[in-house]
Design an enzyme around this catalytic site. Sequence first.
Site, PDB file in Angstrom:
ATOM      1  N   GLY A  20       0.709  -1.408   0.057  1.00 29.17           N
ATOM      2  CA  GLY A  20      -0.003   0.172   0.178  1.00 29.17           C
ATOM      3  C   GLY A  20       0.803   1.074   0.027  1.00 29.17           C
ATOM      4  N   ASN A  22       1.810   2.843  -2.630  1.00 24.39           N
ATOM      5  CA  ASN A  22       0.953   3.841  -3.621  1.00 24.39           C
ATOM      6  C   ASN A  22      -0.021   4.443  -3.147  1.00 24.39           C
ATOM      7  OD1 ASN A  22       2.450   4.214  -6.359  1.00 24.39           O
ATOM      8  ND2 ASN A  22       2.851   1.882  -5.825  1.00 24.39           N
ATOM      9  N   ARG A  99      -3.899  -9.063  -9.773  1.00 22.31           N
ATOM     10  CA  ARG A  99      -4.972 -10.116 -10.464  1.00 22.31           C
ATOM     11  C   ARG A  99      -5.092  -9.487 -11.762  1.00 22.31           C
ATOM     12  NH1 ARG A  99      -7.651 -14.009  -7.395  1.00 22.31           N
ATOM     13  NH2 ARG A  99      -6.753 -13.845  -5.563  1.00 22.31           N
ATOM     14  N   HIS A 117       2.764   0.084 -13.228  1.00 24.06           N
ATOM     15  CA  HIS A 117       3.633  -1.081 -13.314  1.00 24.06           C
ATOM     16  C   HIS A 117       4.951  -0.633 -13.041  1.00 24.06           C
ATOM     17  CE1 HIS A 117       4.477  -5.153 -14.906  1.00 24.06           C
ATOM     18  NE2 HIS A 117       5.401  -4.431 -15.699  1.00 24.06           N
TER      19      HIS A 117
HETATM   20  C1  GAR Z   1       4.278  -1.385  -7.057  1.00 24.14           C
HETATM   21  O1  GAR Z   1       5.838  -1.574  -7.052  1.00 24.14           O
HETATM   22  C2  GAR Z   1       3.487  -1.718  -8.365  1.00 24.14           C
HETATM   23  O2  GAR Z   1       4.003  -0.992  -9.456  1.00 24.14           O
HETATM   24  C3  GAR Z   1       3.494  -3.050  -8.433  1.00 24.14           C
HETATM   25  O3  GAR Z   1       3.390  -3.591  -7.185  1.00 24.14           O
HETATM   26  C4  GAR Z   1       4.111  -2.746  -6.197  1.00 24.14           C
HETATM   27  C5  GAR Z   1       3.062  -2.402  -5.072  1.00 24.14           C
HETATM   28  O4  GAR Z   1       3.401  -1.692  -4.264  1.00 24.14           O
HETATM   29  N1  GAR Z   1       2.351  -3.561  -9.466  1.00 24.14           N
HETATM   30  C6  GAR Z   1       2.410  -4.521 -10.260  1.00 24.14           C
HETATM   31  O5  GAR Z   1       3.468  -5.327  -9.979  1.00 24.14           O
HETATM   32  C7  GAR Z   1       1.422  -4.860 -11.035  1.00 24.14           C
HETATM   33  N2  GAR Z   1       1.903  -5.611 -11.883  1.00 24.14           N
HETATM   34  P1  GAR Z   1       2.455  -0.985  -3.290  1.00 24.14           P
HETATM   35  O6  GAR Z   1       1.527  -1.847  -2.651  1.00 24.14           O
HETATM   36  O7  GAR Z   1       3.574  -0.624  -1.958  1.00 24.14           O
HETATM   37  O8  GAR Z   1       1.866   0.162  -3.880  1.00 24.14           O
END
Ligand code: GAR
Length: 208
Positions: A20, A22, A99, A117
């Site tokens: 979380g 982001n 997902r 991404h």
């Molecule tokens: C982030 O690095 C995001 O870009 C990636 O998961 C992480 C989530 O971090 N997303 C993917 O790989 C989607 N394919 P967070 O939970 O700290 O935001």
Amino acid sequence: MKRLMEAGKLRLGLLASGRGSNFDAIMAAIIRQDLNASMALVISDNRDAAVLQKAAVRNVKNYFVNPRDFESKSKYEQHLVELLQAESVNLVVLAGYMRILGSVMLSAFKDRVVNIHPALLPSFMGLNAQGQAVEYGVKYSGCTVHLVDTGMDTGPIIMQAVVPVYQDDDEDSLATRILVEEHKIYWRSLQLIAEGRVYLEGRRVFIR
Ligand code: GAR
């Protein structure tokens, strides 16, 4: 050329599976009033996801929805759509949601789902993008904010940020460097949408 959304305050629904960070960066931008949005709710497919606690701390409605409680992916997604629509969400934000969305969600929120991404798409789609970049030996990687379509990490690109890849990087050190940029470009992309400045022509995004 089609305008993605008219200018106005966004009502966000955020889907996440994990940490979380982001979510936190987007909330911080809302609180600073850099982002004209409210966070209506957070949904996770993972009971233990830290994002649920982070939402609770910020007094944001949060739900764990177990996909296994539903007899099909369509029924699971229908439930998510109902939760999001009940809160009048007008933009769905995927932030580490691990997902692939199906047609139920994508038709209910057509051109209204965004994702981040951790690579410069179309390079290194799918899982473990930062590890893929290190293994491949690229000298630059980064992150991409894009609209979600039925493919995996294939939708129209709204914004990207570039970071260098150093010789002594591993997956974790690169992921940390990329994350700093994620936390800047996600809310900035959302704010461009809130300002009504994002247009779509085919798979090309134009900022006006
Ligand atoms: C982030 O690095 C995001 O870009 C990636 O998961 C992480 C989530 O971090 N997303 C993917 O790989 C989607 N394919 P967070 O939970 O700290 O935001």
